[in-house]
Design a protein around this motif. Structure first.
Motif, mmCIF file in Angstrom:
data_model
loop_
_atom_site.group_PDB
_atom_site.id
_atom_site.type_symbol
_atom_site.label_atom_id
_atom_site.label_comp_id
_atom_site.label_asym_id
_atom_site.label_seq_id
_atom_site.Cartn_x
_atom_site.Cartn_y
_atom_site.Cartn_z
ATOM 1 N N VAL A 284 -15.543 -0.810 -5.392
ATOM 2 C CA VAL A 284 -15.107 -1.820 -4.423
ATOM 3 C C VAL A 284 -13.917 -2.607 -4.960
ATOM 4 C CG1 VAL A 284 -17.367 -1.970 -3.315
ATOM 5 C CG2 VAL A 284 -16.817 -3.537 -5.168
ATOM 6 N N TRP A 285 -13.824 -2.743 -6.275
ATOM 7 C CA TRP A 285 -12.634 -3.384 -6.853
ATOM 8 C C TRP A 285 -11.406 -2.526 -6.581
ATOM 9 C CZ3 TRP A 285 -9.656 -2.506 -11.598
ATOM 10 C CH2 TRP A 285 -8.826 -3.587 -11.937
ATOM 11 N N ALA A 286 -11.545 -1.219 -6.779
ATOM 12 C CA ALA A 286 -10.429 -0.307 -6.509
ATOM 13 C C ALA A 286 -10.003 -0.368 -5.050
ATOM 14 C CB ALA A 286 -10.831 1.123 -6.869
ATOM 15 N N ALA A 287 -10.972 -0.542 -4.166
ATOM 16 C CA ALA A 287 -10.683 -0.528 -2.727
ATOM 17 C C ALA A 287 -10.062 -1.822 -2.231
ATOM 18 C CB ALA A 287 -11.973 -0.253 -1.946
ATOM 19 N N THR A 288 -10.252 -2.926 -2.951
ATOM 20 C CA THR A 288 -9.892 -4.227 -2.378
ATOM 21 C C THR A 288 -9.027 -5.126 -3.241
ATOM 22 O OG1 THR A 288 -11.910 -5.271 -3.238
ATOM 23 C CG2 THR A 288 -12.054 -4.232 -1.053
ATOM 24 N N ALA A 289 -8.967 -4.929 -4.538
ATOM 25 C CA ALA A 289 -8.289 -5.890 -5.417
ATOM 26 C C ALA A 289 -6.791 -5.963 -5.134
ATOM 27 C CB ALA A 289 -8.519 -5.526 -6.880
ATOM 28 N N PRO A 290 -6.260 -7.130 -4.766
ATOM 29 C CA PRO A 290 -4.821 -7.240 -4.487
ATOM 30 C C PRO A 290 -3.961 -6.971 -5.714
ATOM 31 C CG PRO A 290 -5.875 -9.408 -4.468
ATOM 32 C CD PRO A 290 -6.974 -8.397 -4.525
ATOM 33 N N GLU A 291 -4.507 -7.242 -6.910
ATOM 34 C CA GLU A 291 -3.716 -7.045 -8.118
ATOM 35 C C GLU A 291 -3.458 -5.564 -8.419
ATOM 36 O OE1 GLU A 291 -7.983 -8.081 -9.521
ATOM 37 O OE2 GLU A 291 -6.620 -8.571 -7.868
ATOM 38 N N LEU A 292 -4.113 -4.670 -7.685
ATOM 39 C CA LEU A 292 -3.889 -3.240 -7.876
ATOM 40 C C LEU A 292 -2.846 -2.671 -6.921
ATOM 41 C CD1 LEU A 292 -7.577 -2.017 -8.371
ATOM 42 C CD2 LEU A 292 -5.814 -2.287 -10.138
ATOM 43 N N ALA A 293 -2.236 -3.520 -6.118
ATOM 44 C CA ALA A 293 -1.293 -3.043 -5.104
ATOM 45 C C ALA A 293 -0.132 -2.263 -5.708
ATOM 46 C CB ALA A 293 -0.769 -4.218 -4.289
ATOM 47 N N ALA A 294 0.250 -2.615 -6.915
ATOM 48 C CA ALA A 294 1.373 -1.931 -7.557
ATOM 49 C C ALA A 294 0.923 -0.914 -8.590
ATOM 50 C CB ALA A 294 2.288 -2.960 -8.225
ATOM 51 N N ARG A 295 -0.392 -0.586 -8.589
ATOM 52 C CA ARG A 295 -0.921 0.316 -9.614
ATOM 53 C C ARG A 295 -1.566 1.553 -9.018
ATOM 54 N NH1 ARG A 295 -1.016 -1.870 -14.717
ATOM 55 N NH2 ARG A 295 -1.180 0.349 -15.212
ATOM 56 N N SER A 296 -1.047 2.004 -7.881
ATOM 57 C CA SER A 296 -1.588 3.214 -7.263
ATOM 58 C C SER A 296 -1.559 4.376 -8.248
ATOM 59 C CB SER A 296 -0.774 3.575 -6.019
ATOM 60 O OG SER A 296 -1.282 4.736 -5.390
ATOM 61 N N GLY A 297 -2.630 5.160 -8.227
ATOM 62 C CA GLY A 297 -2.773 6.282 -9.139
ATOM 63 C C GLY A 297 -3.550 5.958 -10.389
ATOM 64 N N ALA A 298 -3.910 4.686 -10.590
ATOM 65 C CA ALA A 298 -4.573 4.279 -11.825
ATOM 66 C C ALA A 298 -5.996 4.819 -11.906
ATOM 67 C CB ALA A 298 -4.586 2.756 -11.933
ATOM 68 N N TYR A 299 -6.437 5.001 -13.148
ATOM 69 C CA TYR A 299 -7.829 5.352 -13.460
ATOM 70 C C TYR A 299 -8.509 4.076 -13.906
ATOM 71 C CZ TYR A 299 -11.818 7.725 -15.681
ATOM 72 O OH TYR A 299 -13.070 8.150 -16.039
ATOM 73 N N LEU A 300 -9.643 3.743 -13.312
ATOM 74 C CA LEU A 300 -10.284 2.448 -13.509
ATOM 75 C C LEU A 300 -11.707 2.599 -14.040
ATOM 76 C CD1 LEU A 300 -9.302 0.971 -10.002
ATOM 77 C CD2 LEU A 300 -7.944 0.915 -12.116
ATOM 78 N N ALA A 301 -12.115 1.650 -14.863
ATOM 79 C CA ALA A 301 -13.488 1.593 -15.365
ATOM 80 C C ALA A 301 -13.824 0.142 -15.669
ATOM 81 C CB ALA A 301 -13.642 2.450 -16.622
ATOM 82 N N ASP A 302 -15.057 -0.253 -15.393
ATOM 83 C CA ASP A 302 -15.505 -1.627 -15.647
ATOM 84 C C ASP A 302 -14.593 -2.654 -14.991
ATOM 85 O OD1 ASP A 302 -17.674 -0.711 -17.111
ATOM 86 O OD2 ASP A 302 -16.609 -0.836 -19.030
ATOM 87 N N CYS A 303 -14.087 -2.326 -13.800
ATOM 88 C CA CYS A 303 -13.198 -3.220 -13.037
ATOM 89 C C CYS A 303 -11.940 -3.578 -13.824
ATOM 90 C CB CYS A 303 -13.948 -4.489 -12.602
ATOM 91 S SG CYS A 303 -15.318 -4.166 -11.490
ATOM 92 N N ARG A 304 -11.472 -2.621 -14.579
ATOM 93 C CA ARG A 304 -10.244 -2.785 -15.346
ATOM 94 C C ARG A 304 -9.478 -1.465 -15.338
ATOM 95 N NH1 ARG A 304 -13.303 -5.654 -20.495
ATOM 96 N NH2 ARG A 304 -13.835 -7.592 -19.420
ATOM 97 N N ILE A 305 -8.180 -1.533 -15.629
ATOM 98 C CA ILE A 305 -7.384 -0.316 -15.710
ATOM 99 C C ILE A 305 -7.661 0.371 -17.042
ATOM 100 C CG2 ILE A 305 -5.041 0.600 -15.844
ATOM 101 C CD1 ILE A 305 -4.212 -1.641 -13.915
#
Length: 309
Positions: free
Chosen positions: A262-283
């Motif tokens: 849900v963080w990946a789906a909604t976090a505004p701070e990820l708007a410029a990080r498309s393609g990122a691999y995420l874990a524990d709500c962090r990049i």
């Protein structure tokens, strides 16, 4: 709770605390147990209109009823979707029609299954975890584009991968185990590598068109995903995780494991990080074999050929 406070113990509800998703539509696959149901519930609680996709539509309807019981204003709908059957995927996309989809969470999957093939002849784990979601996503690209155009905000596709992808790359010459001995651990790892590669190529092809993509490692938790595992399989997992103390004992709860999706789906701070691999709500950083651009492009083209796109 600010983003810098998020971590392994963060829950889906923590991530969405204060987030308003009213007017946004989210499609979640694999909602009848584990992470998918919690992901859908949390998004609905934040105001999203949720489409519950599952092989068993009756079971999905029961999830919808539970969501409505907890969230009276929620209006979830269901769609039958068998990711191991390309015709079912096409039928699901047809039922969705031109409905805009703001958030697509490709959550469903199988793990460490005995050797089997999908309805279309693909190895079951590669066919379900990768090819099924690949076809669904490519069929819904117009829906994702429509949502982005309508809202002025990029739509997002979230692939639930796994750190298991680090163990094995995709064998582009024989992804369906036609010419090599079947190994359930290799098959699962390559399917999860495929999730990361497809995410990177989706970003490469559609980021500029307002469709962003993320791959996530949800963490290790006890769900029905392990239903195919024997005692020997658990022993093999323990052997493979020997360098990571606590990996199989310090399990996440389902709400915690759903948080990164849900963080990946909604976090505004990820708007410029498309393609990122995420874990524990962090990049995080995926394995090199799962982010190689040439491999990602080759897998996309091979997948198009497999699913007839």
């Amino acid at each position: 709770m600010g983003v810098n406070d998020f971590g392994p113990e963060t829950t889906a509800s923590d991530v969405l605390d204060g987030v308003d998703l009213a007017g946004r539509t989210a499609l979640v696959t694999g909602v009848t147990s584990g992470l998918g149901g919690e992901t859908a519930r949390a998004l609905a609680a934040a105001g999203a209109t949720v489409i519950l996709a599952a092989r068993d539509e009756t079971a999905a309807a029961a999830v919808a009823e539970r969501i409505r019981g907890e969230i009276p204003d929620a209006a979830p709908t269901t769609v039958a979707l068998d990711l191991a059957d390309l015709s079912s995927i096409r039928d699901a996309a047809e039922r969705l029609g031109t409905r805009p989809v703001d958030l697509q969470i490709n959550n469903a999957g199988v793990m460490y299954t005995p050797f089997a093939r999908t309805a279309d002849g693909f190895e079951l784990q590669f066919g379900t975890n990768h090819l099924g979601h690949f076809l669904l996503t490519t069929l819904l690209l117009p829906n994702l584009q429509a949502a982005a155009d309508r809202s002025g905000t990029a739509s997002r596709v979230v692939a639930v991968s796994s750190d298991a992808h680090r163990a094995h790359a995709v064998d582009l010459a024989d992804p369906n185990f036609l010419n090599r001995p079947y190994d359930k651990f290799v098959a699962y790892a390559q399917s999860k590598s495929a999730n990361v590669l497809a995410t990177d190529e989706l970003r490469n092809r559609y980021d500029s068109k307002g469709i962003h993509a993320f791959a996530v490692h949800p963490g290790v938790c006890a769900t029905g995903l392990s239903r195919h595992m024997s005692r020997d399989d658990f022993a093999e997992m323990k052997r493979m995780s020997a360098g990571k103390p606590g990996l199989l004992t310090d399990l996440k709860s389902i709400p915690q494991a759903a948080a990164t999706s849900v963080w990946a789906a909604t976090a505004p701070e990820l708007a410029a990080r498309s393609g990122a691999y995420l874990a524990d709500c962090r990049i995080d950083r995926a394995a090199e074999h799962a982010v190689d651009p040439e491999t990602a492009a080759a897998l996309w083209e091979l997948s198009e050929a497999f699913v007839g796109r």
